[in-house]
Design a protein around this motif. Structure first.
Motif, mmCIF file in Angstrom:
data_model
loop_
_atom_site.group_PDB
_atom_site.id
_atom_site.type_symbol
_atom_site.label_atom_id
_atom_site.label_comp_id
_atom_site.label_asym_id
_atom_site.label_seq_id
_atom_site.Cartn_x
_atom_site.Cartn_y
_atom_site.Cartn_z
ATOM 1 N N ALA A 146 0.855 -1.186 0.000
ATOM 2 C CA ALA A 146 0.000 0.000 0.000
ATOM 3 C C ALA A 146 0.889 1.233 0.000
ATOM 4 O O ALA A 146 2.004 1.202 0.503
ATOM 5 C CB ALA A 146 -0.886 -0.003 1.241
ATOM 6 N N PRO A 147 0.398 2.308 -0.579
ATOM 7 C CA PRO A 147 1.197 3.527 -0.532
ATOM 8 C C PRO A 147 1.367 3.985 0.915
ATOM 9 O O PRO A 147 0.492 3.790 1.750
ATOM 10 C CB PRO A 147 0.382 4.534 -1.349
ATOM 11 N N ALA A 148 2.518 4.538 1.198
ATOM 12 C CA ALA A 148 2.799 4.998 2.553
ATOM 13 C C ALA A 148 1.851 6.147 2.901
ATOM 14 O O ALA A 148 1.661 7.055 2.096
ATOM 15 C CB ALA A 148 4.242 5.467 2.657
ATOM 16 N N PRO A 149 1.239 6.085 4.068
ATOM 17 C CA PRO A 149 0.340 7.168 4.457
ATOM 18 C C PRO A 149 1.144 8.442 4.699
ATOM 19 O O PRO A 149 2.292 8.392 5.120
ATOM 20 C CB PRO A 149 -0.298 6.664 5.753
ATOM 21 N N SER A 150 0.520 9.561 4.393
ATOM 22 C CA SER A 150 1.215 10.814 4.666
ATOM 23 C C SER A 150 1.094 11.104 6.144
ATOM 24 O O SER A 150 0.012 11.072 6.719
ATOM 25 C CB SER A 150 0.623 11.949 3.836
ATOM 26 N N VAL A 151 2.208 11.339 6.758
ATOM 27 C CA VAL A 151 2.245 11.565 8.185
ATOM 28 C C VAL A 151 2.733 12.983 8.428
ATOM 29 O O VAL A 151 3.743 13.396 7.886
ATOM 30 C CB VAL A 151 3.193 10.556 8.882
ATOM 31 N N HIS A 152 1.966 13.700 9.213
ATOM 32 C CA HIS A 152 2.380 15.035 9.594
ATOM 33 C C HIS A 152 3.097 14.918 10.928
ATOM 34 O O HIS A 152 2.499 14.536 11.922
ATOM 35 C CB HIS A 152 1.187 15.980 9.724
ATOM 36 N N VAL A 153 4.355 15.207 10.917
ATOM 37 C CA VAL A 153 5.143 15.084 12.129
ATOM 38 C C VAL A 153 5.180 16.448 12.814
ATOM 39 O O VAL A 153 5.569 17.438 12.219
ATOM 40 C CB VAL A 153 6.569 14.607 11.818
ATOM 41 N N HIS A 154 4.730 16.446 14.044
ATOM 42 C CA HIS A 154 4.780 17.660 14.844
ATOM 43 C C HIS A 154 5.977 17.544 15.769
ATOM 44 O O HIS A 154 6.287 16.480 16.262
ATOM 45 C CB HIS A 154 3.514 17.834 15.681
ATOM 46 N N SER A 155 6.611 18.626 15.997
ATOM 47 C CA SER A 155 7.720 18.626 16.926
ATOM 48 C C SER A 155 7.157 18.467 18.330
ATOM 49 O O SER A 155 6.457 19.341 18.832
ATOM 50 C CB SER A 155 8.495 19.935 16.804
ATOM 51 N N VAL A 156 7.429 17.339 18.933
ATOM 52 C CA VAL A 156 6.921 17.060 20.265
ATOM 53 C C VAL A 156 8.089 17.146 21.240
ATOM 54 O O VAL A 156 9.095 16.476 21.066
ATOM 55 C CB VAL A 156 6.279 15.652 20.340
ATOM 56 N N HIS A 157 7.933 17.990 22.219
ATOM 57 C CA HIS A 157 8.968 18.132 23.235
ATOM 58 C C HIS A 157 8.686 17.118 24.333
ATOM 59 O O HIS A 157 7.653 17.193 24.997
ATOM 60 C CB HIS A 157 8.987 19.548 23.793
ATOM 61 N N VAL A 158 9.580 16.173 24.512
ATOM 62 C CA VAL A 158 9.442 15.198 25.584
ATOM 63 C C VAL A 158 10.233 15.725 26.774
ATOM 64 O O VAL A 158 11.429 15.984 26.651
ATOM 65 C CB VAL A 158 9.979 13.819 25.151
ATOM 66 N N PRO A 159 9.570 15.907 27.896
ATOM 67 C CA PRO A 159 10.282 16.423 29.071
ATOM 68 C C PRO A 159 11.399 15.476 29.500
ATOM 69 O O PRO A 159 11.290 14.251 29.341
ATOM 70 C CB PRO A 159 9.213 16.503 30.155
ATOM 71 N N SER A 160 12.436 16.039 30.061
ATOM 72 C CA SER A 160 13.549 15.219 30.549
ATOM 73 C C SER A 160 13.071 14.342 31.701
ATOM 74 O O SER A 160 12.015 14.584 32.300
ATOM 75 C CB SER A 160 14.697 16.107 31.015
ATOM 76 N N VAL A 161 13.866 13.363 32.017
ATOM 77 C CA VAL A 161 13.513 12.464 33.115
ATOM 78 C C VAL A 161 13.427 13.244 34.424
ATOM 79 O O VAL A 161 12.610 12.921 35.297
ATOM 80 C CB VAL A 161 14.514 11.280 33.206
ATOM 81 N N HIS A 162 14.209 14.293 34.567
ATOM 82 C CA HIS A 162 14.184 15.095 35.790
ATOM 83 C C HIS A 162 12.876 15.875 35.900
ATOM 84 O O HIS A 162 12.280 15.945 36.978
ATOM 85 C CB HIS A 162 15.384 16.046 35.816
ATOM 86 N N VAL A 163 12.434 16.438 34.788
ATOM 87 C CA VAL A 163 11.163 17.176 34.786
ATOM 88 C C VAL A 163 10.015 16.209 35.065
ATOM 89 O O VAL A 163 9.103 16.516 35.849
ATOM 90 C CB VAL A 163 10.959 17.910 33.441
ATOM 91 N N ARG A 164 10.048 15.039 34.444
ATOM 92 C CA ARG A 164 8.989 14.055 34.692
ATOM 93 C C ARG A 164 8.977 13.608 36.144
ATOM 94 O O ARG A 164 7.912 13.387 36.734
ATOM 95 C CB ARG A 164 9.132 12.866 33.757
ATOM 96 N N ALA A 165 10.162 13.486 36.755
ATOM 97 C CA ALA A 165 10.227 13.097 38.170
ATOM 98 C C ALA A 165 9.595 14.169 39.048
ATOM 99 O O ALA A 165 8.833 13.861 39.969
ATOM 100 C CB ALA A 165 11.680 12.863 38.586
ATOM 101 N N VAL A 166 9.892 15.434 38.760
ATOM 102 C CA VAL A 166 9.309 16.530 39.545
ATOM 103 C C VAL A 166 7.795 16.577 39.346
ATOM 104 O O VAL A 166 7.037 16.731 40.316
ATOM 105 C CB VAL A 166 9.966 17.884 39.170
ATOM 106 N N ILE A 167 7.348 16.412 38.111
ATOM 107 C CA ILE A 167 5.909 16.430 37.832
ATOM 108 C C ILE A 167 5.211 15.280 38.554
ATOM 109 O O ILE A 167 4.147 15.454 39.150
ATOM 110 C CB ILE A 167 5.642 16.397 36.314
#
Length: 109
Positions: free
Chosen positions: A21-42
């Motif tokens: 099948a033709p590859a689906p068009s994917v819109h990639v958004h820049s997603v900021h994943v918080p660092s492990v330290h930020v996730r720990a604080v959250i």
């Protein structure tokens, strides 16, 4: 002990070509994943108030219970509340804050 010979198609038979099948068009958004330290604080920001409130409410009711049973009941309430409600809300708030900061930085540039 049995021996099996591999099954091969006769040389004159044409095997169907694989269909892709033709590859689906994917819109990639820049997603900021918080660092492990930020996730720990959250995560801590979600867990601490829930544990403090839980201990305050359950304390008088569970005074005579074994500490392990009190911890079990408390975590049965706190962990799902944190995982499904508090942490996602805090992460969304953090993401919103980071996007706002990025817009302000882009506007200054």
């Amino acid at each position: 002990m049995s021996t099996h010979s591999p099954v091969t198609a006769p040389a004159d038979s044409a095997a169907p070509a694989p269909v892709s099948a033709p590859a689906p068009s994917v819109h990639v958004h820049s997603v900021h994943v918080p660092s492990v330290h930020v996730r720990a604080v959250i995560t801590w920001l979600a867990i601490f108030p829930l544990v403090a409130i839980g201990l305050t409410i359950l304390g008088p009711l569970t005074e005579s219970w074994h500490p392990a049973l009190r911890a079990l009941v408390l975590t049965l309430v706190v962990v799902p509340t944190a995982v499904y409600l508090a942490v996602p809300k805090l992460l969304a708030g953090y993401g919103s804050l980071k996007r706002r900061q990025a817009r302000k930085a882009a506007a200054k540039a």
